[in-house]
Design a protein around this motif. Structure first.
Motif, PDB file in Angstrom:
ATOM      1  N   CYS A  96       0.829  -1.211   0.000  1.00 19.43           N
ATOM      2  CA  CYS A  96       0.000   0.000   0.000  1.00 19.43           C
ATOM      3  C   CYS A  96       0.859   1.254   0.000  1.00 19.43           C
ATOM      4  O   CYS A  96       2.001   1.250   0.443  1.00 19.43           O
ATOM      5  CB  CYS A  96      -0.916   0.040   1.230  1.00 19.43           C
ATOM      6  SG  CYS A  96      -2.114  -1.293   1.281  1.00 19.43           S
ATOM      7  N   SER A 148     -12.623  -1.587  -1.344  1.00 25.20           N
ATOM      8  CA  SER A 148     -12.562  -0.208  -1.821  1.00 25.20           C
ATOM      9  C   SER A 148     -13.771   0.602  -1.357  1.00 25.20           C
ATOM     10  O   SER A 148     -14.864   0.071  -1.137  1.00 25.20           O
ATOM     11  CB  SER A 148     -12.494  -0.194  -3.356  1.00 25.20           C
ATOM     12  OG  SER A 148     -12.503   1.136  -3.839  1.00 25.20           O
ATOM     13  N   ARG A 166      -1.987  10.393  -6.459  1.00 18.70           N
ATOM     14  CA  ARG A 166      -3.285  10.466  -5.793  1.00 18.70           C
ATOM     15  C   ARG A 166      -3.114  10.918  -4.344  1.00 18.70           C
ATOM     16  O   ARG A 166      -3.851  11.782  -3.861  1.00 18.70           O
ATOM     17  CB  ARG A 166      -3.970   9.101  -5.826  1.00 18.70           C
ATOM     18  CG  ARG A 166      -4.571   8.725  -7.162  1.00 18.70           C
ATOM     19  CD  ARG A 166      -5.679   9.701  -7.560  1.00 18.70           C
ATOM     20  NE  ARG A 166      -6.709   9.792  -6.549  1.00 18.70           N
ATOM     21  CZ  ARG A 166      -7.513  10.837  -6.416  1.00 18.70           C
ATOM     22  NH1 ARG A 166      -7.380  11.890  -7.186  1.00 18.70           N
ATOM     23  NH2 ARG A 166      -8.445  10.851  -5.475  1.00 18.70           N
ATOM     24  N   TYR A 195      -1.802  -0.828  -3.754  1.00 19.34           N
ATOM     25  CA  TYR A 195      -0.970  -1.116  -4.922  1.00 19.34           C
ATOM     26  C   TYR A 195      -1.022  -2.612  -5.255  1.00 19.34           C
ATOM     27  O   TYR A 195      -1.047  -3.004  -6.417  1.00 19.34           O
ATOM     28  CB  TYR A 195       0.458  -0.648  -4.640  1.00 19.34           C
ATOM     29  CG  TYR A 195       1.473  -1.022  -5.687  1.00 19.34           C
ATOM     30  CD1 TYR A 195       1.434  -0.450  -6.955  1.00 19.34           C
ATOM     31  CD2 TYR A 195       2.482  -1.939  -5.399  1.00 19.34           C
ATOM     32  CE1 TYR A 195       2.377  -0.800  -7.919  1.00 19.34           C
ATOM     33  CE2 TYR A 195       3.420  -2.281  -6.347  1.00 19.34           C
ATOM     34  CZ  TYR A 195       3.365  -1.718  -7.609  1.00 19.34           C
ATOM     35  OH  TYR A 195       4.284  -2.068  -8.563  1.00 19.34           O
ATOM     36  N   LEU A 250      -0.543   6.245  -7.931  1.00 18.16           N
ATOM     37  CA  LEU A 250      -1.018   6.279  -6.547  1.00 18.16           C
ATOM     38  C   LEU A 250      -0.265   7.302  -5.706  1.00 18.16           C
ATOM     39  O   LEU A 250      -0.842   7.933  -4.816  1.00 18.16           O
ATOM     40  CB  LEU A 250      -0.915   4.876  -5.929  1.00 18.16           C
ATOM     41  CG  LEU A 250      -1.803   3.808  -6.581  1.00 18.16           C
ATOM     42  CD1 LEU A 250      -1.637   2.473  -5.876  1.00 18.16           C
ATOM     43  CD2 LEU A 250      -3.265   4.237  -6.589  1.00 18.16           C
ATOM     44  N   TYR A 299      -4.067   3.684  -0.272  1.00 21.74           N
ATOM     45  CA  TYR A 299      -4.314   3.234  -1.641  1.00 21.74           C
ATOM     46  C   TYR A 299      -3.623   1.884  -1.820  1.00 21.74           C
ATOM     47  O   TYR A 299      -2.463   1.710  -1.437  1.00 21.74           O
ATOM     48  CB  TYR A 299      -3.788   4.242  -2.660  1.00 21.74           C
ATOM     49  CG  TYR A 299      -4.637   5.499  -2.725  1.00 21.74           C
ATOM     50  CD1 TYR A 299      -5.718   5.572  -3.591  1.00 21.74           C
ATOM     51  CD2 TYR A 299      -4.361   6.585  -1.908  1.00 21.74           C
ATOM     52  CE1 TYR A 299      -6.515   6.711  -3.650  1.00 21.74           C
ATOM     53  CE2 TYR A 299      -5.150   7.723  -1.953  1.00 21.74           C
ATOM     54  CZ  TYR A 299      -6.226   7.773  -2.830  1.00 21.74           C
ATOM     55  OH  TYR A 299      -7.011   8.893  -2.867  1.00 21.74           O
ATOM     56  N   SER A 342      -9.084   5.645  -8.373  1.00 16.69           N
ATOM     57  CA  SER A 342      -8.904   6.947  -7.744  1.00 16.69           C
ATOM     58  C   SER A 342      -9.398   7.032  -6.305  1.00 16.69           C
ATOM     59  O   SER A 342      -9.188   8.054  -5.643  1.00 16.69           O
ATOM     60  CB  SER A 342      -9.621   8.021  -8.571  1.00 16.69           C
ATOM     61  OG  SER A 342     -10.997   7.711  -8.710  1.00 16.69           O
ATOM     62  N   SER A 351      -9.686   5.638  -2.275  1.00 13.70           N
ATOM     63  CA  SER A 351      -8.914   4.913  -1.272  1.00 13.70           C
ATOM     64  C   SER A 351      -9.665   3.667  -0.808  1.00 13.70           C
ATOM     65  O   SER A 351     -10.819   3.436  -1.170  1.00 13.70           O
ATOM     66  CB  SER A 351      -8.623   5.822  -0.076  1.00 13.70           C
ATOM     67  OG  SER A 351      -9.841   6.259   0.515  1.00 13.70           O
TER      68      SER A 351
END
Length: 314
Positions: free
Chosen positions: A51, A260, A95, A77, A92, A75, A270, A272
């Motif tokens: 993450c 999510s 973001r 990954y 990310l 976020y 987009s 989190s």
């Protein structure tokens, strides 16, 4: 007034995360609420590995409990190495930078930011490091444990007088970890998420049909049909393509998946994540999955994200 935006860089096992915690504690002791940002997907100091995350630090960091996780921005990954999908990694990071910029009030800006990075500093790793420095607008770069990296960054950032590059020696207590030790540390971090650092939490196990879950992965799909590309060009995988996992597969077993906040699949890139599930068993014949959740009850979202992050624990 804007506080320092400090990014800590250096090779693996140089003491970067420990230095970050020390700086955060200094800021807290001085009465500030600094922001911690973790870009090290291989280990994960704010939440589980795989993450990119950020969190405000309002109290001194406990040696055992680690960084606070009450209101983290996370976020997913989904991999332990940026080489798996460097474009997604950069996306990310952007973001996180965008959200932090929009959330920042005067007090947050004045408190400053401490950014922990991965230990991959060669080739593409160095490019990703420069991208992180630029994207998060770091103005203090602390280089721990390697003179060559210090000289590289000092030369590269010479044209930016607002950025200060400082070389620091590695701590005398730093111990180089083997790949197996690092793997064990990742598994321990995942286990702590569900069971607690002291083993005092009681996660909930549930078996559901595969059709009850909507699982997606990012990357790997075709970028564009050949007819839409210039003459002579070939279609390549789209690193940011969101693709549904349509069949039950044993590859999902022992996977860490993210829940999510997205309301539609289009938002999965987009938005989190709310938390994580651990898929402990896959039954191909019955088309069921057994997952471990931090607590009982309905999931906070109906869309799940998976990568190749695995953990093995009872």
């Amino acid at each position: 007034m804007s506080g320092p935006r400090t990014i800590i860089v250096g090779p693996t096992d140089a003491g970067k995360s420990s230095l970050g915690k020390i700086l955060l504690n200094y800021a807290v002791r001085a009465g500030w609420v600094p922001t911690a940002v973790d870009l090290d997907v291989g280990q994960g100091s704010i939440t589980v590995p795989g993450c990119i995350a950020a969190t405000p630090v309002e109290a001194l960091i406990d040696v055992e409990e680690g960084l606070p996780t009450e209101v983290p921005l996370v976020y997913f990954y989904g991999h332990q190495n940026p080489t798996e999908n460097p474009e997604l990694y950069k996306f990310l990071v952007e973001r996180v930078a965008d959200v932090l910029s929009r959330r920042a009030n005067v007090d947050v800006q004045a408190a400053g930011v401490v950014i922990n990075t991965m230990g991959w500093i060669e080739g593409l790793g160095y490019e990703l490091l420069l991208h992180s420095i630029d994207t998060l607008k770091a103005d203090v770069v602390l280089v721990v444990g390697q003179e060559r990296l210090y000289n590289q960054l000092r030369n590269h950032l010479r044209a930016r007088p607002e950025v200060t590059v400082v070389r620091l020696h590695s701590s005398g207590g730093v111990v180089t970890r083997t790949p197996q030790v690092r793997k064990s540390a990742r598994t321990r971090r995942v286990k702590e998420y569900f069971y607690g650092v002291r083993g005092d939490l009681s996660p909930h196990s549930q078996t559901v049909s595969f059709e009850e879950l909507r699982i997606f992965r990012i990357g790997g799909g075709p970028r564009a049909p050949s007819s839409a590309l210039p003459l002579g060009a070939t279609s390549v995988a789209d690193p940011l393509r969101v693709t549904a996992v349509t069949g039950v597969t044993v590859e999902l077993q022992n996977s860490l998946v993210a829940v999510s906040h997205a309301n539609t699949p289009d938002q999965l890139l987009s938005v989190s994540v709310a938390g994580f599930l651990y898929i402990s068993n896959v039954d191909i014949l019955q088309r069921t999955l057994t997952y471990l959740a931090p607590c009982p009850g309905p999931l906070p979202g109906k869309y799940l994200l998976t990568g190749n992050l695995k953990a093995f624990f009872e």
